[in-house]
Write a protein that holds these residues in place. Structure first.
Motif, PDB file in Angstrom:
ATOM      1  N   GLY A  69      33.803  34.389  34.228  1.00  0.00           N
ATOM      2  CA  GLY A  69      34.151  32.980  34.379  1.00  0.00           C
ATOM      3  C   GLY A  69      35.641  32.722  34.456  1.00  0.00           C
ATOM      4  O   GLY A  69      36.066  31.656  34.918  1.00  0.00           O
ATOM      5  N   LYS A  70      36.463  33.672  34.028  1.00  0.00           N
ATOM      6  CA  LYS A  70      37.915  33.519  34.088  1.00  0.00           C
ATOM      7  C   LYS A  70      38.486  33.998  35.421  1.00  0.00           C
ATOM      8  O   LYS A  70      39.672  33.835  35.674  1.00  0.00           O
ATOM      9  N   LEU A  71      37.650  34.593  36.260  1.00  0.00           N
ATOM     10  CA  LEU A  71      38.110  35.102  37.548  1.00  0.00           C
ATOM     11  C   LEU A  71      38.014  34.029  38.617  1.00  0.00           C
ATOM     12  O   LEU A  71      37.409  32.974  38.417  1.00  0.00           O
ATOM     13  N   ARG A  72      38.624  34.327  39.778  1.00  0.00           N
ATOM     14  CA  ARG A  72      38.459  33.436  40.918  1.00  0.00           C
ATOM     15  C   ARG A  72      36.984  33.395  41.305  1.00  0.00           C
ATOM     16  O   ARG A  72      36.251  34.360  41.107  1.00  0.00           O
ATOM     17  N   GLU A  73      36.575  32.273  41.873  1.00  0.00           N
ATOM     18  CA  GLU A  73      35.159  32.078  42.161  1.00  0.00           C
ATOM     19  C   GLU A  73      34.605  33.165  43.074  1.00  0.00           C
ATOM     20  O   GLU A  73      33.463  33.608  42.905  1.00  0.00           O
ATOM     21  N   GLU A  74      35.414  33.623  44.044  1.00  0.00           N
ATOM     22  CA  GLU A  74      34.917  34.639  44.970  1.00  0.00           C
ATOM     23  C   GLU A  74      34.807  36.021  44.322  1.00  0.00           C
ATOM     24  O   GLU A  74      34.100  36.904  44.831  1.00  0.00           O
ATOM     25  N   ASP A  75      35.508  36.233  43.193  1.00  0.00           N
ATOM     26  CA  ASP A  75      35.459  37.531  42.508  1.00  0.00           C
ATOM     27  C   ASP A  75      34.357  37.611  41.463  1.00  0.00           C
ATOM     28  O   ASP A  75      34.017  38.714  41.008  1.00  0.00           O
ATOM     29  N   GLN A  76      33.814  36.477  41.072  1.00  0.00           N
ATOM     30  CA  GLN A  76      32.835  36.466  39.991  1.00  0.00           C
ATOM     31  C   GLN A  76      31.552  37.234  40.317  1.00  0.00           C
ATOM     32  O   GLN A  76      31.096  38.045  39.496  1.00  0.00           O
ATOM     33  N   PRO A  77      30.933  37.036  41.518  1.00  0.00           N
ATOM     34  CA  PRO A  77      29.718  37.825  41.812  1.00  0.00           C
ATOM     35  C   PRO A  77      29.986  39.326  41.826  1.00  0.00           C
ATOM     36  O   PRO A  77      29.151  40.107  41.364  1.00  0.00           O
ATOM     37  N   ASN A  80      42.884  36.186  37.720  1.00  0.00           N
ATOM     38  CA  ASN A  80      42.576  37.049  38.847  1.00  0.00           C
ATOM     39  C   ASN A  80      42.451  38.510  38.455  1.00  0.00           C
ATOM     40  O   ASN A  80      42.381  39.378  39.317  1.00  0.00           O
ATOM     41  N   GLY A  81      42.462  38.822  37.159  1.00  0.00           N
ATOM     42  CA  GLY A  81      42.464  40.218  36.746  1.00  0.00           C
ATOM     43  C   GLY A  81      41.096  40.850  36.864  1.00  0.00           C
ATOM     44  O   GLY A  81      40.441  41.126  35.853  1.00  0.00           O
ATOM     45  N   LEU A  82      40.647  41.084  38.113  1.00  0.00           N
ATOM     46  CA  LEU A  82      39.342  41.694  38.314  1.00  0.00           C
ATOM     47  C   LEU A  82      39.290  43.087  37.699  1.00  0.00           C
ATOM     48  O   LEU A  82      38.314  43.445  37.045  1.00  0.00           O
ATOM     49  N   SER A  83      40.354  43.851  37.877  1.00  0.00           N
ATOM     50  CA  SER A  83      40.376  45.209  37.321  1.00  0.00           C
ATOM     51  C   SER A  83      40.308  45.180  35.797  1.00  0.00           C
ATOM     52  O   SER A  83      39.571  45.952  35.183  1.00  0.00           O
ATOM     53  N   ALA A  84      41.081  44.258  35.181  1.00  0.00           N
ATOM     54  CA  ALA A  84      41.065  44.148  33.719  1.00  0.00           C
ATOM     55  C   ALA A  84      39.683  43.720  33.221  1.00  0.00           C
ATOM     56  O   ALA A  84      39.193  44.214  32.205  1.00  0.00           O
ATOM     57  N   ALA A  85      39.037  42.804  33.962  1.00  0.00           N
ATOM     58  CA  ALA A  85      37.701  42.349  33.566  1.00  0.00           C
ATOM     59  C   ALA A  85      36.701  43.491  33.658  1.00  0.00           C
ATOM     60  O   ALA A  85      35.851  43.665  32.777  1.00  0.00           O
ATOM     61  N   ILE A  86      36.793  44.300  34.724  1.00  0.00           N
ATOM     62  CA  ILE A  86      35.861  45.420  34.895  1.00  0.00           C
ATOM     63  C   ILE A  86      36.056  46.458  33.792  1.00  0.00           C
ATOM     64  O   ILE A  86      35.094  47.050  33.292  1.00  0.00           O
ATOM     65  N   ILE A  87      37.317  46.695  33.388  1.00  0.00           N
ATOM     66  CA  ILE A  87      37.586  47.647  32.303  1.00  0.00           C
ATOM     67  C   ILE A  87      36.937  47.158  31.005  1.00  0.00           C
ATOM     68  O   ILE A  87      36.301  47.931  30.275  1.00  0.00           O
ATOM     69  N   GLN A  88      37.096  45.854  30.699  1.00  0.00           N
ATOM     70  CA  GLN A  88      36.472  45.291  29.493  1.00  0.00           C
ATOM     71  C   GLN A  88      34.944  45.418  29.569  1.00  0.00           C
ATOM     72  O   GLN A  88      34.292  45.790  28.592  1.00  0.00           O
ATOM     73  N   ILE A  89      34.397  45.099  30.752  1.00  0.00           N
ATOM     74  CA  ILE A  89      32.951  45.184  30.935  1.00  0.00           C
ATOM     75  C   ILE A  89      32.471  46.621  30.757  1.00  0.00           C
ATOM     76  O   ILE A  89      31.447  46.886  30.113  1.00  0.00           O
TER      77      ILE A  89
END
Length: 284
Positions: free
Chosen positions: A36-44, A126-135
């Motif tokens: 939810g903290k990412l850009r809308e296009e990166d969320q899916p 926009n930290g998609l990489s950081a979000a994926i690492i946490q996930i």
């Protein structure tokens, strides 16, 4: 093919699939909050990657059952008189995951309620990489706990007639794949609903705190932590936890239905913009 024609195998498959979906609820909640903290296009993309990582980790752990069960053996025993126990690989992974989940949940609640707003171009948004690492980090813990629970269920239940360990592993792999497919189908709508309702976000983070406490208790139980000679740390039955979660959600759904015409409060860095504010001058 022999598995598919065995009624007992189908019952085991459905049971394990349902179990994996239930155990995956906390994973979907965490995915919804982080994405939810990412850009809308990166969320899916973040949700898909997160759930596929969960599937991969679970299957890898299944093939390493001998290694997983070997982590149950204590490698360091201690006794300070008032406090004793024995550390094992399983206890450290589960305990560390509980601490991480508590830290992340409390930090997110603080950030959403009292943190500073960040621009949509900011690093946190926009930290998609950081979000994926946490996930990925939390998926390891969730997968570990899920596999331990599934192995416990299979070990305590009557195995399907004519099937040994290899057949049981095949059934568990099929259950994992089916559960991930179901979660992939519902992750988007669930995330959208969570992000559109701030109270659900806070409730979801509160659930993660409960799950973190459950993981701490389970890790302590695996490490055989004792206070004195009489007080032993026990794990918290998951049934109690999920009953509290579903009951709380039911109450909140009733509240939302009764107050659906009220304007919800906006949390910090919410990706949802009020439709009534889109045409305001300060947003031009």
């Amino acid at each position: 093919m022999e598995i598919l024609t065995n009624p007992d195998a189908w019952i085991a498959l459905l049971t394990l699939t349902f179990l994996e979906i239930i155990l995956g609820i906390d994973n979907i909640v965490f995915l919804s909050i982080v994405s939810g903290k990412l850009r809308e296009e990166d969320q899916p993309k973040a949700r898909r990657i997160g759930l596929l990582l969960a599937m991969v980790f679970r299957i890898i752990l299944l093939f390493g059952i001998t290694w997983v069960m070997g982590l149950k053996e204590s490698f360091y025993d201690f006794d300070f008189g008032f406090f004793s126990g024995g550390l094992s690989g399983q206890s450290l992974i589960i305990f560390g995951g509980g601490l991480f989940l508590l830290y992340k949940s409390v930090s997110e609640i603080h950030h959403k309620l009292e943190g500073e707003e960040e621009s949509t171009s900011g690093k946190a948004s926009n930290g998609l990489s950081a979000a994926i690492i946490q996930i990925a980090l939390l998926n390891i813990v969730f997968s570990f706990d899920s596999i331990l629970t599934a192995i416990g269920l299979v070990s305590s239940a009557e195995p399907p007639a004519g099937f040994g360990p290899a057949g049981a592993i095949e059934i568990m792999i099929m259950a994992i794949i089916l559960s991930i497919i179901v979660m992939l189908a519902f992750a988007g709508p669930v995330s959208k609903f969570v992000n559109e309702h701030p109270t659900i976000q806070i409730l979801g983070l509160s659930f993660l705190i409960l799950i973190g406490v459950m993981l701490l208790a389970e890790g302590s139980h695996l490490a055989n932590f004792r206070f004195g000679n009489d007080i032993e740390v026990h794990s918290i039955p998951k049934g109690y936890l999920y009953f509290a979660i579903f009951f709380s959600l039911f109450v909140e759904f009733l509240n939302l239905k009764m107050k659906k015409n009220r304007k919800p409060v906006q949390l910090k860095n919410s990706t949802i913009v009020d439709e009534n504010l889109k045409n305001d001058d300060f947003l031009d």
